[in-house]
Design an enzyme around this catalytic site. Structure first.
Site, PDB file in Angstrom:
ATOM      1  N   LYS A  53     117.833  13.323 103.208  1.00  0.00           N
ATOM      2  CA  LYS A  53     117.080  13.602 101.983  1.00  0.00           C
ATOM      3  C   LYS A  53     117.045  15.105 101.719  1.00  0.00           C
ATOM      4  CE  LYS A  53     114.276   9.453 102.499  1.00  0.00           C
ATOM      5  NZ  LYS A  53     113.003   8.849 102.921  1.00  0.00           N
ATOM      6  N   GLN A  97     107.390  10.641 105.248  1.00  0.00           N
ATOM      7  CA  GLN A  97     108.341   9.678 105.822  1.00  0.00           C
ATOM      8  C   GLN A  97     107.591   8.624 106.645  1.00  0.00           C
ATOM      9  OE1 GLN A  97     111.740   9.542 105.266  1.00  0.00           O
ATOM     10  NE2 GLN A  97     111.687   7.643 106.442  1.00  0.00           N
ATOM     11  N   ASP A 120     107.765   8.616  96.077  1.00  0.00           N
ATOM     12  CA  ASP A 120     108.160   7.345  96.672  1.00  0.00           C
ATOM     13  C   ASP A 120     107.658   6.169  95.832  1.00  0.00           C
ATOM     14  OD1 ASP A 120     109.783   7.398  98.903  1.00  0.00           O
ATOM     15  OD2 ASP A 120     108.155   7.947 100.272  1.00  0.00           O
TER      16      ASP A 120
END
Ligand code: NAP
Length: 294
Positions: A53, A97, A120
């Site tokens: 990412k 994460q 997200d």
């Protein structure tokens, strides 16, 4: 002959487009979009995902601000950091994460992220917006990537039967909500208590599988001409990465199918970049990114 839904090349094309888009903003005198990436602990898979990412961010011109915190970081310390990032004007997106270490309450952490920075799309406010269609929020990356891929490859959706196997909050559930948004397709959700899975999967014009079990879907479970999207990522004992679908046999019956690796995965990463650029655009009065409009 089946059509390969090549996520890798599409993701590369989209990255080039994003890179150009961002350079255009810089020429106009705007600052770079920025994404704070928080990793807690040493989970090897998470470390790989985070690195991918961060590298992708740098490639397209998104400033990625990394926080790699030790395993024993407390919930309070993490909440404090998120609060700081929520209040920083130079931070557009925040990504934590998952999975987090067990001593940290994941729900509490997701809830603490400013929904406008929740790239997200896991915050209940963003989920609620997607579910109700009232206002538009951030759409979770994996289902957004799949949607972009289906559109790119001109997969017909109108009046089709879409069967989704696996109902997690990050993939299966929001995927169905995207298809429902414009009442184009008919959705069936299958989960671990579904009786006779095959009966449902055989009815699918579009089959989306996100479970995490190699070869869960075999050739006899699909009909001729099906479009198959395999979200699963499973590492076999020999180190090979496979999806949830028995690709080698199912492909013979499919009209189109995603490979694993190189299918949904690269589009998930690119959707994170798109969401980051999208929240940055909104902040700068430029409206949502067109690829996030479903
Ligand atoms: P998850 O949270 O574990 O969800 C999987 C869901 O499938 C759970 O609801 C699970 O129920 C259910 N399930 C278990 N056995 C089933 C069965 N036989 N039939 C139907 N449903 C069943 O996983 P996830 O995060 O959605 O991820 C699913 C897979 O996709 C994993 O392999 C993951 O690595 C992969 N993934 C890939 C990407 C990508 O970018 N390519 C992104 C995200 C995830 P229970 O939990 O109750 O057992």
């Amino acid at each position: 002959m089946y059509k390969l839904l090549d996520g890798k090349s599409l993701a590369n094309k989209l990255k080039e487009e994003l890179k150009e888009e961002i350079s255009h903003y810089l020429k106009k005198g705007l600052r770079k979009p920025s994404l704070a990436v928080i990793l807690v602990g040493e989970n090897p898979a998470s470390k790989i995902y985070v690195r991918k990412k961060e590298e992708s961010c740098e490639y397209v011109g998104i400033n990625s601000i990394s926080y790699h915190l030790p395993e024993d970081t407390t919930e309070k310390q993490l909440l404090k950091l998120i609060n700081e990032l929520n209040n920083r004007d130079d931070v557009d997106g925040i990504l934590v994460q998952l999975p987090l270490p067990e001593h940290i309450n994941t729900k509490k952490i997701i809830n603490s992220i400013n929904p406008q920075k929740d790239v997200d799309g896991f915050h209940p406010l963003n989920v609620g917006k997607l579910a109700t269609g009232i206002d538009e929020g951030v759409i979770p990356c994996t289902p957004l990537g799949i949607w972009i891929m289906l559109k790119h490859y001109d997969i017909e959706i109108f009046k089709k039967n879409v069967v989704i196997v696996g109902t997690s909050n990050i993939v299966g559930k929001p995927m169905g909500l995207i298809f429902l948004k414009n009442e184009e397709a008919t959705i069936t959700y299958c989960h671990k208590n579904t009786k006779n899975l095959k009966e449902h999967t055989k009815s699918a014009d579009i089959l989306i599988v996100a479970v995490g079990k190699p070869k869960l879907i075999t050739e006899d479970m699909v009909k001729e001409g099906v479009v198959v999207v395999d979200v699963g990522i499973n590492r076999l004992q020999n180190g090979k990465i496979v999806g949830d679908v028995d690709f080698d046999n199912v492909k013979n019956k499919a009209y189109a199918i995603t490979p694993v690796p190189g299918g949904v995965g690269p589009l998930t990463v690119v959707s994170l970049l798109i969401n980051t650029v999208s929240v940055y655009r909104e902040k700068n009065g430029l409206g949502r990114h067109p690829l996030t409009i479903i």
